[in-house]
Each structure stands twice: as C-alpha cells, then as structure tokens.
Design an enzyme around this catalytic site. Sequence first.
Site, PDB file in Angstrom:
ATOM      1  N   ASN A   1      57.316  54.779-104.438  1.00 51.72           N
ATOM      2  CA  ASN A   1      57.150  53.387-104.032  1.00 51.72           C
ATOM      3  C   ASN A   1      57.856  52.409-104.969  1.00 51.72           C
ATOM      4  O   ASN A   1      58.094  51.269-104.593  1.00 51.72           O
ATOM      5  CB  ASN A   1      55.654  53.055-103.974  1.00 51.72           C
ATOM      6  CG  ASN A   1      55.405  51.597-103.650  1.00 51.72           C
ATOM      7  OD1 ASN A   1      55.520  51.167-102.508  1.00 51.72           O
ATOM      8  ND2 ASN A   1      55.075  50.818-104.677  1.00 51.72           N
TER       9      ASN A   1
ATOM     10  N   SER B   1      70.465  49.570-101.086  1.00 51.69           N
ATOM     11  CA  SER B   1      69.714  50.589-101.828  1.00 51.69           C
ATOM     12  C   SER B   1      68.661  51.246-100.943  1.00 51.69           C
ATOM     13  O   SER B   1      68.435  52.460-101.028  1.00 51.69           O
ATOM     14  CB  SER B   1      69.066  49.985-103.071  1.00 51.69           C
ATOM     15  OG  SER B   1      68.034  49.075-102.740  1.00 51.69           O
ATOM     16  N   LYS B   2      68.009  50.462-100.085  1.00 50.91           N
ATOM     17  CA  LYS B   2      66.983  51.035 -99.206  1.00 50.91           C
ATOM     18  C   LYS B   2      67.612  51.872 -98.092  1.00 50.91           C
ATOM     19  O   LYS B   2      67.043  52.892 -97.682  1.00 50.91           O
ATOM     20  CB  LYS B   2      66.107  49.927 -98.625  1.00 50.91           C
ATOM     21  CG  LYS B   2      65.183  49.277 -99.651  1.00 50.91           C
ATOM     22  CD  LYS B   2      64.252  50.290-100.309  1.00 50.91           C
ATOM     23  CE  LYS B   2      63.178  49.640-101.148  1.00 50.91           C
ATOM     24  NZ  LYS B   2      62.302  50.639-101.824  1.00 50.91           N
TER      25      LYS B   2
ATOM     26  N   SER C   1      62.671  50.290 -96.401  1.00 49.32           N
ATOM     27  CA  SER C   1      62.454  48.923 -95.935  1.00 49.32           C
ATOM     28  C   SER C   1      63.241  48.714 -94.650  1.00 49.32           C
ATOM     29  O   SER C   1      64.317  49.304 -94.474  1.00 49.32           O
ATOM     30  CB  SER C   1      62.937  47.908 -96.978  1.00 49.32           C
ATOM     31  OG  SER C   1      62.921  46.590 -96.454  1.00 49.32           O
TER      32      SER C   1
ATOM     33  N   TYR D   1      69.806  45.052-102.261  1.00 41.45           N
ATOM     34  CA  TYR D   1      68.495  45.642-101.986  1.00 41.45           C
ATOM     35  C   TYR D   1      68.538  46.395-100.657  1.00 41.45           C
ATOM     36  O   TYR D   1      68.090  47.542-100.563  1.00 41.45           O
ATOM     37  CB  TYR D   1      67.440  44.548-101.939  1.00 41.45           C
ATOM     38  CG  TYR D   1      66.069  45.004-101.482  1.00 41.45           C
ATOM     39  CD1 TYR D   1      65.267  45.785-102.315  1.00 41.45           C
ATOM     40  CD2 TYR D   1      65.577  44.658-100.223  1.00 41.45           C
ATOM     41  CE1 TYR D   1      64.017  46.215-101.901  1.00 41.45           C
ATOM     42  CE2 TYR D   1      64.333  45.079 -99.807  1.00 41.45           C
ATOM     43  CZ  TYR D   1      63.555  45.853-100.644  1.00 41.45           C
ATOM     44  OH  TYR D   1      62.320  46.275-100.223  1.00 41.45           O
ATOM     45  N   ALA D   2      69.092  45.771 -99.625  1.00 43.06           N
ATOM     46  CA  ALA D   2      69.211  46.421 -98.319  1.00 43.06           C
ATOM     47  C   ALA D   2      70.045  47.694 -98.426  1.00 43.06           C
ATOM     48  O   ALA D   2      69.702  48.734 -97.842  1.00 43.06           O
ATOM     49  CB  ALA D   2      69.828  45.456 -97.305  1.00 43.06           C
TER      50      ALA D   2
END
Length: 276
Positions: A102, A184-185, A168, A181-182
């Site tokens: 997480n 990486s997810k 995500s 971030y996008a």
Amino acid sequence: MSERHLEGKIAWVTGSSRGIGKEIAFQLARKGAKVCVHGSSLYSSNAFGEAESLEVLARTIEKETGSPTTYVIGDLTDPEVVRKLKEEIESSFGPIDILVNNAGGDIGVKGVQAPQAGKPERNDAVFISIEDLRKILDRNLLTCIYVCREVVPGMIQRKRGVIVNIGSIAGLVGLPESAIYATSKAAVHEYTRCLATMLRPYGIRANAVAPGDTVTERFKASRPLEEKRMQASGSLERYGWPQEIATTVEFLVSEASSYITGQVIRVDGGKQTWPA
C-alpha cells in the site's frame, strides 16, 4: 466466510500508518490475521492526526480486534531496509502469508507537510522536478518491487501466499496533473500482471486494487472537496471511503477469490468503466 476467516494468517501491510493502509490493517486484523503495520517513521501516523504513533496504532488494532499486531519502521525505497524489516516480521510472527503493498502516494521530496499535503509544485509530465519525479517513482513503484523481491521467494518455497498491490484509477487514464504518479501506478498494475503470471505454477495469487477518489485525512488536506460527493452511501456519484477499499482487499486475500489472479480491480463507484 466465517467472521475470522483469516485466523492463522500473517499479513504485512506497507504504508499502513494512516489512511487506506491503516483501514486495511484494521480489516485484516478484524478477520483474524496477525498484522504488521508499517510506516516510514514512528510518528508518520500522526501527520494528519490519525494516531499518536505507529506503536499506539498497533496497540489500538490489537485491543480492538483481538488479533496480535506489531509494527515496523523504515524507508522501503532502500532495499537493505526492506530486507531487515522482512526478517524482523518473520522473527516476530513467522512467514508472511499476506502481503499488501500500500505504500505510495503523490508526495514529492518535501514530504506530506508541504502545501497540498506534499503534491509536487510542478506536477505534470514534463516540468516536474527531477527530484520529485524520482521520489514519486521510488515511493510508488520501487517500494512495491523491493518488498515483493524479499517476500515472494519464501511464498514460492512454501507454495502459498497472496499479494495485493494498491494501484489507482489514475494509472488507467491520461492526466494533465499528477502525471508521474499516474505513470507509477500504471507500472504497478503491469508489474502485478507479470508477477501473477510468474506465480501461477506455485498457486500464489497477485492482484491489484485501483481506488478512485477516497476520503482520507491526507486526501482532505490535499485539495478542495466537493461537498455533494461527501455522502457515505445512497449514491455511487460520491467519494469512496477507506473501508470500501479494505473490504475489497479482504476479499482478494480470502479463499472467496481463490481463482482470481492478475487482475486490476477498480473500486471507484463506476467512475471508470472501460477495460483496464
């Protein structure tokens, strides 16, 4: 499933000092698992006032659920730290049966105390600073990989275990902001598929959960909120709540999902309905 269907299982939930991770830890403990919570520091649980310390959080989970709970502290972007934490958990509880990766977040080098709860100042695909870019990739993708590299070999040897990586819905759509971030997810989703394919012969399942907008204390501190989406139920056109992510994780680590692996499960109230 019985009320405590995870009795006898040992679970490590990374990034569980607060928010979604904290609720996942509570949920697995409620169902009987011995749980290890984790934070990058002893007081990371207090960043948004969710618990006085990681130690207090562990004791609270144990008291409220009746399941033995411990905690570990360390920076999961350091592979040597990850190795030591895994050894610490297994020395206390035994081999890890359930791994929930997480740890993560759209948090740059200045940390969660920076404006917008740590979101980088330039948070797009091109003008984000190199330091923030590396921090977000490390925090979201490499932590997941490093922890799997330590925990999964033991699962293979024992031919049992289950992994849930937290992705995500940001990783399933193009975004003008939060682009790294996008990215990486999206990589976490693909890593999960590759991991699941590798582990099929050993009977070990690996899935990803992709939450939508979910109300945590950091979420509230990081952006303006839409009051009409704050309702707890009665509509799917609302924010999600950590408990809804936690019960999905519970399902994926249980025998109820014994034939599910390599999947990315959105928990977003139907905000996204195209193929993952």
